[in-house]
Motif scaffolding. Structure first.
Motif, PDB file in Angstrom:
ATOM      1  N   GLY A  31       0.811  -1.220   0.000  1.00 47.44           N
ATOM      2  CA  GLY A  31       0.000   0.000   0.000  1.00 47.44           C
ATOM      3  C   GLY A  31       0.834   1.254   0.000  1.00 47.44           C
ATOM      4  N   LEU A  32       0.266   2.306  -0.562  1.00 48.98           N
ATOM      5  CA  LEU A  32       0.873   3.632  -0.570  1.00 48.98           C
ATOM      6  C   LEU A  32      -0.036   4.564   0.227  1.00 48.98           C
ATOM      7  CD1 LEU A  32       1.751   3.867  -4.383  1.00 48.98           C
ATOM      8  CD2 LEU A  32       3.241   3.076  -2.535  1.00 48.98           C
ATOM      9  N   TYR A  33       0.529   5.249   1.213  1.00 53.17           N
ATOM     10  CA  TYR A  33      -0.288   6.053   2.114  1.00 53.17           C
ATOM     11  C   TYR A  33       0.306   7.450   2.252  1.00 53.17           C
ATOM     12  CZ  TYR A  33      -1.668   1.296   3.169  1.00 53.17           C
ATOM     13  OH  TYR A  33      -2.079  -0.010   3.058  1.00 53.17           O
ATOM     14  N   GLN A  34      -0.567   8.449   2.303  1.00 52.10           N
ATOM     15  CA  GLN A  34      -0.108   9.833   2.358  1.00 52.10           C
ATOM     16  C   GLN A  34      -0.018  10.400   3.772  1.00 52.10           C
ATOM     17  OE1 GLN A  34      -2.729  11.781  -0.647  1.00 52.10           O
ATOM     18  NE2 GLN A  34      -0.822  12.050  -1.790  1.00 52.10           N
ATOM     19  N   ASN A  35      -0.421   9.624   4.755  1.00 52.38           N
ATOM     20  CA  ASN A  35      -0.265  10.068   6.139  1.00 52.38           C
ATOM     21  C   ASN A  35      -0.347   8.880   7.086  1.00 52.38           C
ATOM     22  OD1 ASN A  35      -3.181   9.676   6.905  1.00 52.38           O
ATOM     23  ND2 ASN A  35      -3.460  11.311   5.393  1.00 52.38           N
ATOM     24  N   GLY A  36       0.022   9.139   8.335  1.00 49.31           N
ATOM     25  CA  GLY A  36       0.048   8.078   9.320  1.00 49.31           C
ATOM     26  C   GLY A  36      -1.306   7.498   9.632  1.00 49.31           C
ATOM     27  N   ASP A  37      -2.351   8.320   9.591  1.00 45.11           N
ATOM     28  CA  ASP A  37      -3.692   7.823   9.889  1.00 45.11           C
ATOM     29  C   ASP A  37      -4.113   6.744   8.890  1.00 45.11           C
ATOM     30  OD1 ASP A  37      -4.202   9.484  12.128  1.00 45.11           O
ATOM     31  OD2 ASP A  37      -4.649  11.159  10.800  1.00 45.11           O
ATOM     32  N   GLN A  38      -3.789   6.960   7.611  1.00 41.78           N
ATOM     33  CA  GLN A  38      -4.129   5.964   6.597  1.00 41.78           C
ATOM     34  C   GLN A  38      -3.393   4.655   6.846  1.00 41.78           C
ATOM     35  OE1 GLN A  38      -3.279   7.695   2.760  1.00 41.78           O
ATOM     36  NE2 GLN A  38      -4.975   9.170   2.864  1.00 41.78           N
ATOM     37  N   LEU A  39      -2.115   4.756   7.201  1.00 44.58           N
ATOM     38  CA  LEU A  39      -1.338   3.540   7.482  1.00 44.58           C
ATOM     39  C   LEU A  39      -1.903   2.794   8.682  1.00 44.58           C
ATOM     40  CD1 LEU A  39       1.214   1.719   7.123  1.00 44.58           C
ATOM     41  CD2 LEU A  39       2.306   3.215   8.810  1.00 44.58           C
ATOM     42  N   LEU A  40      -2.158   3.507   9.758  1.00 46.09           N
ATOM     43  CA  LEU A  40      -2.679   2.864  10.967  1.00 46.09           C
ATOM     44  C   LEU A  40      -4.020   2.199  10.697  1.00 46.09           C
ATOM     45  CD1 LEU A  40      -1.754   5.566  13.643  1.00 46.09           C
ATOM     46  CD2 LEU A  40      -0.629   3.360  13.249  1.00 46.09           C
TER      47      LEU A  40
END
Length: 215
Positions: A31-40
């Motif tokens: 996955g590619l995520y633009q911020n920590g919230d998306q990753l978490l």
């Protein structure tokens, strides 16, 4: 097999790394995520991720805080810091919070793959420049102190800054110092202004780099 997530608030960085790594052997881009919230959120939903390339300077949740959260809740997931700069205070904080490596954003494909492979085998990887800086720091005992260019902090401001560096919340600082929540926020704003920092990560970096809490 490396199941890699990449977190960076710049789309061009995400796209560049995706293009660089999409055909790499033994690697799946999870996955590619633009911020920590998306990753978490992805981790909480059970996305298969065992390695993360993580930008250090991000809004909302910076890389240092995000690394700490990931390693606390998903200790088997390896984290590699990613940055355009070699700020040793941030490198040390990343290491302290469980990071397995640190790369410059200008690293080439071979170096990125080398780092991912070493981390997959449970080892650490730091770019050559970072390694040299770590070794140099140890060899001279980290005794060199950079002269502070900032206005002097008051005793109370240093107390608040010290607790911020120790990762206490505003309410915890208020309770420890027997002052109000609003007073802590006022001190925080004053410290931000005096040090020219934009956020908590900036305060921590400056405090460590200039050893503002040691005198």
């Amino acid at each position: 097999m490396t199941h890699l997530a990449i977190v960076d608030d710049h789309s061009i960085v995400l796209q560049g790394l995706e293009l660089m790594l999409r055909d790499a052997p033994d690697l799946t881009l999870a996955g590619l995520y633009q911020n920590g919230d998306q990753l978490l959120s992805a981790l909480q939903q059970g996305e298969t991720i065992n390695t993360i390339l993580m930008d250090i300077h991000m809004p909302s949740i910076n890389g240092v805080e995000l690394c700490k959260m990931v390693k606390r809740d998903y200790p088997s997931v390896a984290v590699i810091g990613l940055s355009m700069v070699s700020e040793m205070s941030l490198v040390r904080l990343m290491i302290k919070n469980g990071a397995s490596g640190y790369l410059h954003k200008n690293a080439g494909k071979d170096e990125v793959l080398k780092a991912l492979e070493k981390v997959r085998r449970g080892k650490r990887y730091f770019s050559e420049e970072i390694n040299d800086m770590l070794i140099e720091g140890k060899s001279r005992g980290e005794k060199t102190v950079r002269k502070s260019p900032f206005p002097r902090l008051s005793r109370r401001e240093k107390e608040v800054l010290g607790l911020i560096v120790d990762e206490h919340t505003t309410q915890e600082i208020a309770d420890k110092l027997f002052i109000s929540f609003g007073t802590v926020e006022t001190h925080r704003r004053n410290i931000l202004s005096k040090l020219g920092a934009r956020n908590t990560a900036g305060l921590v970096r400056i405090a460590l780099e200039y050893r503002l809490l040691e005198d």
